[in-house]
Design a protein around this motif. Structure first.
Motif, PDB file in Angstrom:
ATOM      1  N   LEU A   1       0.905  -1.366   0.459  1.00  0.00           N
ATOM      2  CA  LEU A   1      -0.093  -0.021  -0.217  1.00  0.00           C
ATOM      3  C   LEU A   1       1.103   0.893  -0.015  1.00  0.00           C
ATOM      4  CD1 LEU A   1      -1.185   2.784   1.248  1.00  0.00           C
ATOM      5  CD2 LEU A   1      -2.984   1.209   0.235  1.00  0.00           C
TER       6      LEU A   1
ATOM      7  N   ARG B   1       0.063  12.512  -1.360  1.00  0.00           N
ATOM      8  CA  ARG B   1      -0.634  13.492  -1.680  1.00  0.00           C
ATOM      9  C   ARG B   1      -0.812  14.530  -3.164  1.00  0.00           C
ATOM     10  NH1 ARG B   1       2.150  16.963   2.706  1.00  0.00           N
ATOM     11  NH2 ARG B   1       3.832  15.684   1.678  1.00  0.00           N
TER      12      ARG B   1
ATOM     13  N   LEU C   1      -2.897   4.746  -3.303  1.00  0.00           N
ATOM     14  CA  LEU C   1      -3.850   6.080  -2.885  1.00  0.00           C
ATOM     15  C   LEU C   1      -3.673   7.401  -3.137  1.00  0.00           C
ATOM     16  CD1 LEU C   1      -4.993   6.260   1.209  1.00  0.00           C
ATOM     17  CD2 LEU C   1      -3.125   6.626  -0.185  1.00  0.00           C
TER      18      LEU C   1
ATOM     19  N   ASP D   1      -4.980   4.222   6.811  1.00  0.00           N
ATOM     20  CA  ASP D   1      -4.591   4.230   4.692  1.00  0.00           C
ATOM     21  C   ASP D   1      -3.727   2.608   4.603  1.00  0.00           C
ATOM     22  OD1 ASP D   1      -5.192   6.817   4.887  1.00  0.00           O
ATOM     23  OD2 ASP D   1      -3.396   7.290   4.223  1.00  0.00           O
TER      24      ASP D   1
HETATM   25  N1  TRP Z   1       2.441  11.091   3.316  1.00  0.00           N
HETATM   26  C1  TRP Z   1       2.573  10.268   2.440  1.00  0.00           C
HETATM   27  C2  TRP Z   1       3.585  11.989   1.443  1.00  0.00           C
HETATM   28  O1  TRP Z   1       3.296  12.622   1.444  1.00  0.00           O
HETATM   29  C3  TRP Z   1       1.433  10.459   1.977  1.00  0.00           C
HETATM   30  C4  TRP Z   1       0.338   8.786   1.700  1.00  0.00           C
HETATM   31  C5  TRP Z   1      -0.567   8.994   3.006  1.00  0.00           C
HETATM   32  C6  TRP Z   1       1.269   7.569   2.288  1.00  0.00           C
HETATM   33  N2  TRP Z   1      -0.984   7.990   3.229  1.00  0.00           N
HETATM   34  C7  TRP Z   1       0.007   7.120   2.500  1.00  0.00           C
HETATM   35  C8  TRP Z   1       2.094   7.308   1.845  1.00  0.00           C
HETATM   36  C9  TRP Z   1       0.778   5.968   2.523  1.00  0.00           C
HETATM   37  C10 TRP Z   1       2.360   5.709   1.996  1.00  0.00           C
HETATM   38  C11 TRP Z   1       0.912   4.870   2.461  1.00  0.00           C
HETATM   39  O2  TRP Z   1       3.817  11.591   0.462  1.00  0.00           O
END
Ligand code: TRP
Length: 327
Positions: A8, A12, A41, A137
């Motif tokens: 997973l 953003r 996602l 997530d």
């Molecule tokens: N925080 C991650 C970023 O800034 C984005 C993200 C949101 C993410 N949910 C996640 C990455 C779950 C991996 C798994 O790019």
């Protein structure tokens, strides 16, 4: 046959992606496709942690989606979905928020870096909970492997802690996720700053045309001691050499000796580097053009991904409710 492990990962939606996104994470998603069961996602809820202007979120999501597809994510194999369309993210986020202290969240180095870079004076409760939402997530899909850039590793660590905490408190539901970094988990920006970022204006975009790539590279920061062509340079401290190592790996020996001997000047060195980068991005641009012309396909891809994600999310939450004696 044993079950494939689940990946997973997400990003953003901030618009078009740059080389840092690619070598830090996206490249790994593509490479691990097939060997793992990938879910990806679009973290649109996460955007709200630092910005309440929602006007660009949808357009940015589609730009990012095009880059993912252009780079080789196959939506038939790997469902792609928007976080905000699967309400179970919000529910699991709420439940997980009871399992972690504010002190633990305040220690998060990625958050500290963000507060410093974005000059945030008063953090919201939601922003402090950023990694809790990210943990939701990941574990909602029972993600076991999370291919992300280096800056995200502390968040995956928090997700691990939360999975463990849930399991010991309520019963075994979640596998503990692990991060997977690429060897270039943090690509420096064109100005020599440690991180490539659109907001720092030091990025090459995956969708940039060759002339733009060459123009951007021409202004890139190089070894400050190599002023004239014949001056011997120090490739190990030169940013352009880092790009050569990644995008022109077959030729790094020649570039190194040319730079060190003074035979190769920075102008030519950058031109060779630009050609290597533009060449590797050519198939991406072509695929992207297809999706530019077929926006309906993008909606179908998301609709399909969201049905598949929803099903997994519903199953996991049924187990959560059962373990907690709720709902
Ligand atoms: N925080 C991650 C970023 O800034 C984005 C993200 C949101 C993410 N949910 C996640 C990455 C779950 C991996 C798994 O790019």
């Amino acid at each position: 046959m044993s079950r494939k492990k689940r990946i997973l990962s997400g990003m953003r939606p901030t618009g078009k992606l740059h080389l840092g996104h690619y070598v830090g994470a996206l490249e790994n998603w593509v490479a691990l496709q097939g060997e793992y069961d990938n879910f990806h996602l679009i973290a649109d809820y996460h955007v709200l942690t630092t910005q309440l202007d929602t006007s660009d979120i949808e357009a940015n999501s589609f730009e990012m989606l095009k880059d993912w597809l252009a780079a080789g994510i196959d939506p038939d194999q790997s469902p792609i979905f928007r976080q905000s369309r699967i309400k179970e993210h919000a529910e699991l986020f709420l439940l997980l928020s009871m399992l972690i202290t504010t002190a633990r969240l305040e220690r998060n180095p990625t958050l500290k870096e963000q507060v410093r870079d974005m000059k945030i004076e008063n953090m919201t409760y939601g922003h402090l909970g950023y990694p809790v939402l990210q943990a939701a997530d990941i574990i909602l899909y029972k993600g076991e492997l999370v291919p992300v850039g280096e800056d995200q590793a502390p968040h995956v660590e928090i997700a691990r802690e939360l999975a463990r905490r849930f399991n010991t408190t309520f019963g075994e539901v979640f596998p503990e996720p692990a991060p997977k970094l690429t060897s270039f988990a943090r690509l420096p920006g064109l100005d020599g700053q440690t991180k490539m970022s659109k907001s720092l204006d030091n990025a090459i975009l995956l969708s940039d045309e060759p002339d733009v790539i060459h123009g951007r590279l021409r202004k890139a920061y190089t070894d400050p001691d190599k002023l004239r062509r014949n001056d011997p340079g120090h490739p190990d401290i030169c940013l352009v050499f880092t790009y050569h190592r990644r995008f022109n790996s077959a030729d790094t020996g020649g570039i190194r000796s040319g730079c060190e001997s003074g035979f190769l000047g920075c102008v030519d060195c950058k031109r060779i580097c630009g050609e290597a980068i533009a060449g590797q991005l050519e198939p991406f641009r072509e695929k992207r053009r297809y999706y530019d012309e077929h926006p309906g396909d993008l909606r179908t891809i998301l609709a399909d991904g969201e049905v598949r994600a929803q099903q997994v999310a519903r199953e996991t939450m049924a187990q959560v409710h059962e373990a907690m004696g709720l709902g």
